[in-house]
Design an enzyme around this catalytic site. Structure first.
Site, PDB file in Angstrom:
ATOM      1  N   MET A  77     -10.201 -22.189 -87.488  1.00 52.35           N
ATOM      2  CA  MET A  77     -11.307 -21.425 -88.068  1.00 52.35           C
ATOM      3  C   MET A  77     -11.342 -21.529 -89.589  1.00 52.35           C
ATOM      4  O   MET A  77     -10.403 -22.015 -90.219  1.00 52.35           O
ATOM      5  CB  MET A  77     -11.200 -19.962 -87.644  1.00 52.35           C
ATOM      6  CG  MET A  77     -11.327 -19.743 -86.143  1.00 52.35           C
ATOM      7  SD  MET A  77     -11.191 -18.008 -85.652  1.00 52.35           S
ATOM      8  CE  MET A  77     -12.706 -17.340 -86.358  1.00 52.35           C
ATOM      9  N   HIS A  78     -12.446 -21.079 -90.161  1.00 52.70           N
ATOM     10  CA  HIS A  78     -12.607 -20.786 -91.589  1.00 52.70           C
ATOM     11  C   HIS A  78     -12.753 -22.007 -92.498  1.00 52.70           C
ATOM     12  O   HIS A  78     -13.085 -21.858 -93.666  1.00 52.70           O
ATOM     13  CB  HIS A  78     -11.438 -19.952 -92.128  1.00 52.70           C
ATOM     14  CG  HIS A  78     -11.049 -18.787 -91.295  1.00 52.70           C
ATOM     15  ND1 HIS A  78     -11.942 -17.830 -90.884  1.00 52.70           N
ATOM     16  CD2 HIS A  78      -9.840 -18.411 -90.799  1.00 52.70           C
ATOM     17  CE1 HIS A  78     -11.309 -16.913 -90.168  1.00 52.70           C
ATOM     18  NE2 HIS A  78     -10.037 -17.245 -90.094  1.00 52.70           N
ATOM     19  N   ASP A 233     -10.379 -21.144 -82.447  1.00 55.72           N
ATOM     20  CA  ASP A 233      -9.186 -21.467 -81.667  1.00 55.72           C
ATOM     21  C   ASP A 233      -8.638 -20.290 -80.879  1.00 55.72           C
ATOM     22  O   ASP A 233      -8.277 -20.430 -79.702  1.00 55.72           O
ATOM     23  CB  ASP A 233      -8.104 -22.089 -82.556  1.00 55.72           C
ATOM     24  CG  ASP A 233      -7.818 -21.295 -83.827  1.00 55.72           C
ATOM     25  OD1 ASP A 233      -8.384 -20.194 -84.015  1.00 55.72           O
ATOM     26  OD2 ASP A 233      -7.015 -21.786 -84.642  1.00 55.72           O
TER      27      ASP A 233
END
Length: 478
Positions: A77-78, A233
């Site tokens: 992520m991110h 995830d």
């Protein structure tokens, strides 16, 4: 068959499931990331495509892909993947564990609209402050940004030619209204962006596009295979483990550490530093306590000790009461509950008896106490957890799991042999998108055994956890 692709920090994993959700084939292509400066962590998006090509080729050698019906995506992520108007990557992707944008994150967090609309603190690892950092420090790149994609969604662009994201991953950008599950124009404007820079959004179990014809032909896949929205995830892992309803939870001992609880309601508590995100399934949310170094801390120490992590943990024997030595696993800052990008790790209380085994135990205990901090933060939001499923590479260590069960004073369940993580969950989401199946297929795995708390050591772990909490206050200014 259904393909799940999980784009992690250290590798891209592919799993093929049959119609009965049994694993037909799996493979992993390794990835590396760069740390050019303290607190930085970057990866070349081009390496994701090369890894995907390797995964398709390897799976094609193991199974007949002509029966493929759906693809699902899971991903770290991110990450800020920045594209120009011709879809050219403008710079290396700034990853989830990059903390360079701490100043920008604090500035955005000072705008009350962010916590109000996202339900979360603006952490330095989130995507929005990374764009604020790029605007401040690399303005010539920021001016060229046409699209901002999360890592798995860049992989989707290669697969389908479509700019699409989904709710669980988008929730970690600090641009999503997590309750209404839509981009928040006010938050985008605060970073000088707009909806035009964002992908369109779908739910994780919905169709996001179809596989491009040239890729289908190259790998012997039927035309028109659907690609599901997928999930971040941890949300995808939760689908893989059947953690989709309130009261269900898991602990992940991967590169990072996660305490994940599913919820059927939006119940944020931003000040706790607990993440409140949309789940990968419609009408559901989840909460997470997140620590930045779990197995990553053990692997770091294994490199120092000059021995494989499995050797270090495998020789520890039965669980012991924590010793004098403490380890604080803040190698690159921390999220829950501290939201501290600048704090760094430490060994404290070293003495002549601190041999390799003692230091290994201290590392495992330090991560365990960080997870206990997360459990307390989750409880403070009203989320109740009374047992956990364990996943991730660190779950191979019985010593570690026994320490977690004892420190959290709750049973930890180990699934039967198999991978029920992000790639498996992504494949399940691909099955849902291709067939219209619902959450009923997201059943929990069979449990091989349950690790119970060591009752005689519970108080010793509690007392040492108190020392651990105090130690954070002592080192934060060092």
């Amino acid at each position: 068959m259904y393909l799940g692709l999980d784009l992690g920090t250290s590798g891209l994993k592919g799993i093929l499931l049959d119609d009965d959700q049994r694993v037909v084939a799996e493979t992993t292509a390794p990835l590396t990331n760069e740390r050019p400066h303290d607190g930085w962590s970057e990866q070349a998006p081009e390496s994701w495509i090369a890894a995907a090509e390797a995964v398709f080729a390897e799976l094609g050698a193991k199974a007949d892909l002509s029966g493929l019906k759906g693809i699902g995506l899971s991903g770290q992520m991110h990450g800020a993947t920045l594209l120009d108007s011709a879809d050219k990557v403008l710079r290396p992707c700034i990853l989830w564990n990059d903390t360079r944008s701490a100043e920008e994150a604090a500035e955005l967090d000072g705008n009350p609209a962010f916590r109000k609309l996202t339900g979360n603190i603006v952490f330095p690892g989130f995507t929005a402050p990374k764009l604020a950092w790029v605007k401040r420090h690399e303005p010539e790149i920021f001016e060229k940004v046409a699209k901002v994609l999360l890592p798995k969604d860049y992989l989707r662009l290669w697969l389908t030619g479509e700019y699409v994201g989904e709710m669980s991953d988008a929730a970690g950008t600090a641009w999503l209204n997590v309750e209404t599950r839509d981009w928040a124009d006010e938050l985008l404007a605060a970073t000088d962006l707009s909806r035009a820079h964002m992908p369109r959004l779908v739910e994780g179990s919905e169709v996001s596009g179809t596989l491009r014809g040239e890729l289908a032909a190259k790998y012997g896949i039927p035309a028109g295979v659907v690609v599901a929205g997928g999930g971040g995830d941890n949300a995808a892992s939760a689908v893989g483990m059947g953690v989709v309803k309130a009261g269900q939870a898991f602990v992940s001992l991967g590169t990072s550490g996660v305490l994940f609880a599913a919820s059927d309601a939006y119940q944020p508590d931003a000040a706790s530093a607990v993440h409140t995100f949309a789940h990968a399934l419609p009408g559901t949310w989840h909460q997470m306590g997140v620590i930045l170094a779990a197995a990553d801390a053990l692997n770091w120490f294994a490199g120092i000790a000059g021995a494989p992590a499995s050797e270090l943990t495998g020789s520890l024997g039965d669980l012991k009461a924590p010793g004098r030595t403490l380890f604080l696993p803040y190698l690159g800052g921390e999220r829950t509950p501290h939201n501290d990008a600048k704090v760094r790790g430490a060994f404290l209380g070293l003495d002549h008896g601190a041999d390799r085994a003692a230091l290994t135990r201290a590392v495992l205990e330090g991560v365990t106490f960080a997870l206990a901090d997360c459990a307390e933060a989750l409880q403070g939001t009203g989320t109740s957890i009374d047992r956990l499923i364990a996943v991730g590479g660190g779950s191979r260590s019985d010593y570690w799991l026994k320490a977690i069960a004892t420190a959290l004073d709750m049973p930890v369940e180990l699934p039967e042999a198999g991978d029920f993580g992000g790639a498996y969950g992504a494949a399940r989401l691909g099955l849902m998108a291709a067939t219209g199946a619902g959450t009923e297929i997201a059943t929990p795995p069979a449990i091989a055994r349950t690790i119970e708390p060591e009752a005689g050591l519970t108080q010793a772990f509690k007392d040492t956890h108190d020392r651990y909490r105090a130690a954070y206050g002592a080192i934060r200014s060092v």
